[in-house]
Write a protein that holds these residues in place. Structure first.
Motif, mmCIF file in Angstrom:
data_model
loop_
_atom_site.group_PDB
_atom_site.id
_atom_site.type_symbol
_atom_site.label_atom_id
_atom_site.label_comp_id
_atom_site.label_asym_id
_atom_site.label_seq_id
_atom_site.Cartn_x
_atom_site.Cartn_y
_atom_site.Cartn_z
ATOM 1 N N THR A 40 50.897 37.081 39.082
ATOM 2 C CA THR A 40 51.304 38.323 38.415
ATOM 3 C C THR A 40 51.659 39.373 39.460
ATOM 4 O O THR A 40 51.384 39.210 40.645
ATOM 5 C CB THR A 40 50.173 38.905 37.533
ATOM 6 N N ALA A 41 52.233 40.445 38.980
ATOM 7 C CA ALA A 41 52.513 41.604 39.841
ATOM 8 C C ALA A 41 51.486 42.700 39.597
ATOM 9 O O ALA A 41 51.647 43.822 40.070
ATOM 10 C CB ALA A 41 53.922 42.125 39.562
ATOM 11 N N ASP A 42 50.406 42.372 38.877
ATOM 12 C CA ASP A 42 49.363 43.353 38.586
ATOM 13 C C ASP A 42 48.775 43.901 39.881
ATOM 14 O O ASP A 42 48.687 43.193 40.890
ATOM 15 C CB ASP A 42 48.239 42.732 37.753
ATOM 16 N N SER A 43 48.348 45.135 39.844
ATOM 17 C CA SER A 43 47.764 45.765 41.028
ATOM 18 C C SER A 43 46.396 45.151 41.328
ATOM 19 O O SER A 43 45.705 44.687 40.407
ATOM 20 C CB SER A 43 47.599 47.268 40.801
ATOM 21 N N PRO A 44 45.994 45.165 42.598
ATOM 22 C CA PRO A 44 44.649 44.687 42.928
ATOM 23 C C PRO A 44 43.560 45.435 42.158
ATOM 24 O O PRO A 44 42.560 44.834 41.762
ATOM 25 C CB PRO A 44 44.541 44.933 44.429
ATOM 26 N N GLU A 45 43.762 46.715 41.912
ATOM 27 C CA GLU A 45 42.777 47.495 41.154
ATOM 28 C C GLU A 45 42.637 46.959 39.730
ATOM 29 O O GLU A 45 41.530 46.788 39.217
ATOM 30 C CB GLU A 45 43.177 48.962 41.123
ATOM 31 N N SER A 46 43.757 46.661 39.099
ATOM 32 C CA SER A 46 43.743 46.110 37.742
ATOM 33 C C SER A 46 43.093 44.725 37.722
ATOM 34 O O SER A 46 42.287 44.422 36.840
ATOM 35 C CB SER A 46 45.178 46.033 37.219
ATOM 36 N N ILE A 47 43.429 43.907 38.692
ATOM 37 C CA ILE A 47 42.859 42.556 38.778
ATOM 38 C C ILE A 47 41.354 42.638 39.023
ATOM 39 O O ILE A 47 40.584 41.872 38.432
ATOM 40 C CB ILE A 47 43.579 41.739 39.869
ATOM 41 N N ALA A 48 40.926 43.559 39.867
ATOM 42 C CA ALA A 48 39.497 43.727 40.150
ATOM 43 C C ALA A 48 38.722 43.997 38.864
ATOM 44 O O ALA A 48 37.674 43.394 38.617
ATOM 45 C CB ALA A 48 39.286 44.861 41.139
ATOM 46 N N ARG A 49 39.234 44.877 38.040
ATOM 47 C CA ARG A 49 38.571 45.179 36.757
ATOM 48 C C ARG A 49 38.607 43.969 35.832
ATOM 49 O O ARG A 49 37.621 43.639 35.178
ATOM 50 C CB ARG A 49 39.230 46.378 36.079
ATOM 51 N N GLU A 50 39.735 43.293 35.797
ATOM 52 C CA GLU A 50 39.924 42.153 34.897
ATOM 53 C C GLU A 50 38.974 40.990 35.187
ATOM 54 O O GLU A 50 38.503 40.332 34.266
ATOM 55 C CB GLU A 50 41.372 41.668 35.019
ATOM 56 N N VAL A 51 38.689 40.747 36.467
ATOM 57 C CA VAL A 51 37.847 39.593 36.816
ATOM 58 C C VAL A 51 36.392 39.965 37.054
ATOM 59 O O VAL A 51 35.583 39.105 37.400
ATOM 60 C CB VAL A 51 38.409 38.801 38.024
ATOM 61 N N GLY A 52 36.047 41.233 36.878
ATOM 62 C CA GLY A 52 34.648 41.621 36.929
ATOM 63 C C GLY A 52 34.160 42.257 38.214
ATOM 64 O O GLY A 52 32.972 42.505 38.362
ATOM 65 N N PHE A 53 35.068 42.542 39.151
ATOM 66 C CA PHE A 53 34.633 43.214 40.376
ATOM 67 C C PHE A 53 34.491 44.719 40.179
ATOM 68 O O PHE A 53 33.786 45.376 40.920
ATOM 69 C CB PHE A 53 35.593 42.938 41.537
ATOM 70 N N LEU A 67 36.531 44.185 45.251
ATOM 71 C CA LEU A 67 37.408 43.017 45.340
ATOM 72 C C LEU A 67 37.741 42.718 46.797
ATOM 73 O O LEU A 67 37.646 41.578 47.246
ATOM 74 C CB LEU A 67 38.691 43.260 44.542
ATOM 75 N N ARG A 68 38.090 43.728 47.525
ATOM 76 C CA ARG A 68 38.460 43.560 48.938
ATOM 77 C C ARG A 68 37.285 43.002 49.747
ATOM 78 O O ARG A 68 37.445 42.070 50.529
ATOM 79 C CB ARG A 68 38.933 44.891 49.517
ATOM 80 N N ARG A 69 36.102 43.571 49.565
ATOM 81 C CA ARG A 69 34.927 43.079 50.305
ATOM 82 C C ARG A 69 34.630 41.621 49.979
ATOM 83 O O ARG A 69 34.312 40.822 50.861
ATOM 84 C CB ARG A 69 33.708 43.961 50.014
ATOM 85 N N ALA A 70 34.751 41.264 48.703
ATOM 86 C CA ALA A 70 34.504 39.872 48.298
ATOM 87 C C ALA A 70 35.541 38.939 48.914
ATOM 88 O O ALA A 70 35.195 37.857 49.401
ATOM 89 C CB ALA A 70 34.515 39.758 46.776
ATOM 90 N N PHE A 71 36.802 39.336 48.907
ATOM 91 C CA PHE A 71 37.841 38.511 49.525
ATOM 92 C C PHE A 71 37.571 38.316 51.012
ATOM 93 O O PHE A 71 37.705 37.199 51.528
ATOM 94 C CB PHE A 71 39.223 39.147 49.332
ATOM 95 N N LEU A 72 37.203 39.373 51.678
ATOM 96 C CA LEU A 72 36.925 39.267 53.114
ATOM 97 C C LEU A 72 35.723 38.365 53.377
ATOM 98 O O LEU A 72 35.724 37.584 54.329
ATOM 99 C CB LEU A 72 36.722 40.653 53.718
ATOM 100 N N ARG A 73 34.712 38.437 52.519
ATOM 101 C CA ARG A 73 33.531 37.587 52.678
ATOM 102 C C ARG A 73 33.849 36.114 52.413
ATOM 103 O O ARG A 73 33.454 35.234 53.160
ATOM 104 C CB ARG A 73 32.441 38.042 51.699
ATOM 105 N N VAL A 74 34.570 35.858 51.326
ATOM 106 C CA VAL A 74 34.802 34.485 50.878
ATOM 107 C C VAL A 74 36.001 33.838 51.574
ATOM 108 O O VAL A 74 35.915 32.701 52.041
ATOM 109 C CB VAL A 74 34.987 34.439 49.344
ATOM 110 N N LEU A 75 37.116 34.558 51.655
ATOM 111 C CA LEU A 75 38.353 33.976 52.186
ATOM 112 C C LEU A 75 38.739 34.477 53.575
ATOM 113 O O LEU A 75 39.678 33.963 54.168
ATOM 114 C CB LEU A 75 39.516 34.243 51.215
#
Length: 96
Positions: A57-70, A76-84
């Protein structure tokens, strides 16, 4: 529950109630079977869902963060840096 509703309340307390087990027992079972804590698994599941949303999607990271529960883009950014070990925007650029 985790894979069906990554945006939901994925705390050990909630998941243990859902499973009908004590928190301690679920924690032990989960670590024995999955090799990680419930929190680590939930975070990895949410990162996987967010990764897919970033590339599909072209959804913003902020929108995706809310959508998936972050909740927030910062979480979201901290989790990505930790995991990926890469930021969400770098992930989108690299894999889209």
């Amino acid at each position: 529950m985790v894979l069906d509703h990554p945006e939901g309340d994925l705390t050990l307390r909630t998941l243990s109630r859902h499973a009908g087990l004590s928190e301690r027992h679920l924690s032990r079972l989960f670590r024995a079977q999955a090799g990680m804590s419930v929190r680590e698994y939930a975070e990895q599941a949410r990162v996987a869902f967010a990764s897919r949303r970033l590339t599909e999607t072209a959804d913003s990271p902020e929108s995706i963060a809310r959508e998936v529960g972050f909740g927030t883009e910062a979480t979201l950014r901290r989790a990505f840096l930790r995991v990926l070990r890469i930021s969400p925007l770098e992930y989108r650029e690299r894999f889209t």
